[in-house]
Scaffold this motif. Structure first.
Motif, PDB file in Angstrom:
ATOM      1  N   ALA A 134      -6.475  -4.603  -6.154  1.00 45.70           N
ATOM      2  CA  ALA A 134      -5.841  -3.282  -6.227  1.00 45.70           C
ATOM      3  C   ALA A 134      -6.772  -2.200  -5.680  1.00 45.70           C
ATOM      4  O   ALA A 134      -6.343  -1.288  -4.961  1.00 45.70           O
ATOM      5  CB  ALA A 134      -5.453  -2.966  -7.670  1.00 45.70           C
ATOM      6  N   ILE A 135      -8.051  -2.305  -5.998  1.00 46.66           N
ATOM      7  CA  ILE A 135      -9.036  -1.326  -5.518  1.00 46.66           C
ATOM      8  C   ILE A 135      -9.154  -1.385  -3.999  1.00 46.66           C
ATOM      9  O   ILE A 135      -9.094  -0.357  -3.309  1.00 46.66           O
ATOM     10  CB  ILE A 135     -10.408  -1.575  -6.184  1.00 46.66           C
ATOM     11  N   ILE A 136      -9.332  -2.593  -3.451  1.00 44.18           N
ATOM     12  CA  ILE A 136      -9.520  -2.747  -2.007  1.00 44.18           C
ATOM     13  C   ILE A 136      -8.269  -2.331  -1.246  1.00 44.18           C
ATOM     14  O   ILE A 136      -8.336  -1.636  -0.220  1.00 44.18           O
ATOM     15  CB  ILE A 136      -9.897  -4.204  -1.662  1.00 44.18           C
ATOM     16  N   VAL A 137      -7.109  -2.734  -1.742  1.00 40.79           N
ATOM     17  CA  VAL A 137      -5.857  -2.385  -1.073  1.00 40.79           C
ATOM     18  C   VAL A 137      -5.640  -0.874  -1.088  1.00 40.79           C
ATOM     19  O   VAL A 137      -5.190  -0.288  -0.092  1.00 40.79           O
ATOM     20  CB  VAL A 137      -4.665  -3.126  -1.724  1.00 40.79           C
ATOM     21  N   SER A 138      -5.954  -0.230  -2.212  1.00 40.37           N
ATOM     22  CA  SER A 138      -5.767   1.227  -2.285  1.00 40.37           C
ATOM     23  C   SER A 138      -6.716   1.949  -1.334  1.00 40.37           C
ATOM     24  O   SER A 138      -6.328   2.951  -0.704  1.00 40.37           O
ATOM     25  CB  SER A 138      -5.979   1.715  -3.725  1.00 40.37           C
ATOM     26  N   LEU A 139      -7.951   1.441  -1.204  1.00 40.04           N
ATOM     27  CA  LEU A 139      -8.889   2.024  -0.243  1.00 40.04           C
ATOM     28  C   LEU A 139      -8.360   1.886   1.184  1.00 40.04           C
ATOM     29  O   LEU A 139      -8.380   2.837   1.973  1.00 40.04           O
ATOM     30  CB  LEU A 139     -10.260   1.346  -0.371  1.00 40.04           C
ATOM     31  N   PHE A 140      -7.894   0.684   1.512  1.00 34.81           N
ATOM     32  CA  PHE A 140      -7.361   0.427   2.863  1.00 34.81           C
ATOM     33  C   PHE A 140      -6.135   1.301   3.143  1.00 34.81           C
ATOM     34  O   PHE A 140      -6.029   1.942   4.205  1.00 34.81           O
ATOM     35  CB  PHE A 140      -6.992  -1.061   2.989  1.00 34.81           C
TER      36      PHE A 140
END
Length: 426
Positions: A134-140
């Motif tokens: 969730a963190i990585i996807v939101s950053l992307f």
């Protein structure tokens, strides 16, 4: 000499830690993760009701135990999804793109990234195991959204079109690019995004489950507080997803009647290491209540009610502990000692491990007892930690008290310091 050492540490590490704390991405992650707190607490309440350590009560509710566990499965089972929603929204706010659009795109992208090999929604990844995804996807998502908006690669509607409709169309091209990219990675290339991210973060996750990792975290948080910076907030964007994942694993194991896997879980820091607030300053407050100094006695009475509920800004800035090299020693040492002892007591089974989340403002003894499913050892140890914190702070407080008493008696600060130095040498 002590001030020189503190100044050296500030010059070396403080700028780095300040940059970490001021990073917009970490702020958004921290604020987004807090969205999970109401749900984990509500889920924990249902879990407590369904598992009170009273045989008569357990027998009474046995026919509806499955119904009572339903909210637990839902709340703890969607921590990753809730994190994606919370972080996506806060990322949008921090980077000034439409928060609602960013939230929805992040959520869709998260679900797409965590599909099973049969391209169905993976229920397991919606929970704590999907938090890092969730963190990585939101950053992307946010970075791509920002790029398209900054380059004006969006569909613009004519004037007079309702703002909500115009915003939906302006998000169309960024959303298409984001979803298409993740579709290629997960579906066409067959990359299990969640598994890859879990593997990348495994060293960090493992580190904070160990005693050395906890000690490093404690040192950094307390050092920042000693410099007047909210250390918990600065590092929570990194640590909170990990500690929350440990709690979810513990709760799931408890539900299934399996051994509880983690000693360190969300709640360990606040319940066993931060009595009265970061640094376990409740011990200092208790020492002040019987002080010979009028100022410290008044401060102790004023700070006690908030200290009981784990709020210690009056002590940190009123005593003060900030920029005070002498008081920095017990401020750092007390939570380290309590954390080490608690970890070892949990290891050998004398203190129960945390399986429920309770509000961080809950008083000592009560909080550890509830969070560990009624572990009497946890309640007794919590009472012992108050005494230990008091004893650690006492000699350092006495040094500060002697100086303050002399100042209140009319002596100058130089005379007071000279008299204290003479006492220490003798």
């Amino acid at each position: 000499m002590n001030r020189m050492i503190l100044a050296k540490l500030e010059q070396s590490f403080l700028p780095i830690l300040l940059k970490v704390g001021e990073n917009k991405r970490l702020i958004a992650i921290r604020n987004g993760i807090t969205l999970t707190i109401p749900f984990t607490i509500v889920g924990s309440i249902f879990l407590i009701i369904g598992n009170l350590p009273i045989n008569a009560w357990t027998d009474f509710i046995e026919p509806i135990s499955a119904q009572l566990n339903a909210p637990v499965s839902v709340t703890f089972g969607v921590l990753g999804l809730v994190s994606a929603i919370g972080i996506g929204y806060n990322m949008g706010k921090e980077f000034e793109v439409d928060p609602i659009s960013n939230t929805v795109i992040t959520t869709i992208a998260f679900l797409l990234a965590t599909l099973t090999d049969e391209f169905a929604i993976n229920i397991d990844s919606l929970g704590a195991t999907g938090m890092f995804t969730a963190i990585i996807v939101s950053l992307f998502t946010t970075e791509v959204f920002r790029f398209f908006v900054s380059k004006n690669i969006v569909i613009k509607m004519p004037d007079g079109v309702p703002p909500s409709v115009a915003q939906s169309f302006s998000s169309l091209i960024p959303a298409g690019a984001i979803i298409a990219t993740i579709w290629v990675i997960r579906v066409l290339m067959g990359v299990d995004v969640n598994e890859v991210i879990q593997f990348i973060f495994k060293p960090l996750v493992f580190g904070l489950s160990t005693l050395p990792g906890l000690m490093v975290y404690t040192l950094l948080v307390c050092f920042l507080w000693s410099c007047g910076i909210h250390g918990d907030n600065v590092l929570s964007g990194i640590a909170s997803p990990i500690f929350l994942g440990y709690l979810a694993a513990n709760t799931l194991a408890f539900q299934k009647g399996q051994p509880i896997p983690y000693e360190i879980a969300d709640g360990f820091w606040i319940l066993f290491m931060c009595l009265g607030g970061t640094g376990s300053t409740l011990g200092l407050v208790l020492a002040m209540l019987r002080s010979r100094s009028k100022m410290y006695r008044s401060l102790g009475k004023m700070a006690l009610p908030s200290a009981i509920f784990c709020i210690n800004e009056p002590v940190i800035f009123g005593f003060p502990i900030v920029m005070n090299p002498i008081m920095m020693i017990p401020f750092v040492a007390t939570p380290m000692i309590l954390g080490t002892a608690t970890f070892l007591l949990m290891k050998i089974g004398l203190v129960g491990k945390i399986v429920f989340q309770v509000p961080w403002t809950i008083p000592p003894i009560i909080g550890p007892y509830l969070a560990t499913n009624g572990s009497v050892g946890a309640a007794i140890w919590s009472a012992c930690t108050i005494v230990i914190a008091y004893l650690i702070y006492l000699p350092f407080f006495k040094m500060a008290e002697k100086k303050q008493v002399l100042l209140e008696a009319g002596e100058s600060e130089q005379e007071a310091m000279a008299e204290i130095a003479q006492t220490v040498e003798s």
